[in-house]
Design a protein around this motif. Sequence first.
Motif, PDB file in Angstrom:
ATOM      1  N   GLU A 238       0.825  -1.203   0.000  1.00  0.00           N
ATOM      2  CA  GLU A 238       0.000   0.000   0.000  1.00  0.00           C
ATOM      3  C   GLU A 238       0.861   1.256   0.000  1.00  0.00           C
ATOM      4  O   GLU A 238       0.582   2.221  -0.720  1.00  0.00           O
ATOM      5  N   LEU A 239       1.894   1.255   0.800  1.00  0.00           N
ATOM      6  CA  LEU A 239       2.791   2.407   0.855  1.00  0.00           C
ATOM      7  C   LEU A 239       3.484   2.616  -0.495  1.00  0.00           C
ATOM      8  O   LEU A 239       3.625   3.749  -0.961  1.00  0.00           O
ATOM      9  N   LYS A 240       3.868   1.528  -1.123  1.00  0.00           N
ATOM     10  CA  LYS A 240       4.535   1.629  -2.428  1.00  0.00           C
ATOM     11  C   LYS A 240       3.601   2.250  -3.468  1.00  0.00           C
ATOM     12  O   LYS A 240       4.017   3.128  -4.228  1.00  0.00           O
TER      13      LYS A 240
ATOM     14  N   GLU B 255       1.092   4.256  -2.891  1.00  0.00           N
ATOM     15  CA  GLU B 255       0.895   5.669  -2.546  1.00  0.00           C
ATOM     16  C   GLU B 255       2.097   6.509  -2.968  1.00  0.00           C
ATOM     17  O   GLU B 255       1.949   7.624  -3.454  1.00  0.00           O
ATOM     18  N   VAL B 256       3.290   5.975  -2.774  1.00  0.00           N
ATOM     19  CA  VAL B 256       4.504   6.706  -3.157  1.00  0.00           C
ATOM     20  C   VAL B 256       4.562   6.859  -4.671  1.00  0.00           C
ATOM     21  O   VAL B 256       4.955   7.915  -5.190  1.00  0.00           O
TER      22      VAL B 256
ATOM     23  N   THR C 135       2.299   9.760  -5.829  1.00  0.00           N
ATOM     24  CA  THR C 135       2.674  11.131  -5.480  1.00  0.00           C
ATOM     25  C   THR C 135       3.854  11.593  -6.311  1.00  0.00           C
ATOM     26  O   THR C 135       4.645  10.801  -6.815  1.00  0.00           O
TER      27      THR C 135
ATOM     28  N   LEU D 136       5.841  14.509   1.378  1.00  0.00           N
ATOM     29  CA  LEU D 136       5.078  13.288   1.634  1.00  0.00           C
ATOM     30  C   LEU D 136       3.910  13.587   2.563  1.00  0.00           C
ATOM     31  O   LEU D 136       4.006  14.427   3.458  1.00  0.00           O
ATOM     32  N   SER D 137       2.825  12.890   2.350  1.00  0.00           N
ATOM     33  CA  SER D 137       1.628  13.144   3.152  1.00  0.00           C
ATOM     34  C   SER D 137       1.779  12.534   4.546  1.00  0.00           C
ATOM     35  O   SER D 137       2.592  11.634   4.777  1.00  0.00           O
TER      36      SER D 137
ATOM     37  N   MET E 270       1.117   8.792   4.679  1.00  0.00           N
ATOM     38  CA  MET E 270       2.240   7.952   4.264  1.00  0.00           C
ATOM     39  C   MET E 270       3.246   7.787   5.402  1.00  0.00           C
ATOM     40  O   MET E 270       3.784   6.692   5.611  1.00  0.00           O
TER      41      MET E 270
ATOM     42  N   LYS F 272       1.826   5.381   7.915  1.00  0.00           N
ATOM     43  CA  LYS F 272       1.906   4.008   7.415  1.00  0.00           C
ATOM     44  C   LYS F 272       3.337   3.486   7.516  1.00  0.00           C
ATOM     45  O   LYS F 272       3.559   2.328   7.887  1.00  0.00           O
TER      46      LYS F 272
END
Length: 122
Positions: free
Chosen positions: A84-86, A88-89, A92, A98-99, A102, A105
């Motif tokens: 999930e983090l990947k 999201e990155v 962006t 970065l949010s 993120m 997480k």
Amino acid sequence: MLPSRRRLLWMSSVAAVGWLVSLAGTRAQNPVANSRARRRPDGSEDASDSPNSPNPPNATKAILEERQKNIKKEVERLYDLASELKTEVEKTDSTTILSLAMLKKADEIEKLAKQIKDQAKG
């Protein structure tokens, strides 16, 4: 040094060496003393072979299997969070900040990884 003192010193050193040799020989011949002398790396005694051990081998195996199931479940969760983090990155722009989601997480991933590491150590 006086001859009597030299003789006393020599006799006491010979007696001490003889006593140490006999002590070492007694330990090597006595298997009960050797089994009591076994210790774990943390310094506690190894009582796994004793008939009065609190955890019989079957209970220990069940505990280890349960621990392995928990570790597998947490590794799957870690993989999902990292995926999930990947994503999201990748969504962006790298020039933007970065949010907060993120970062949270990433902290959660770090805590979960540490927890898995601690469980794997035992």
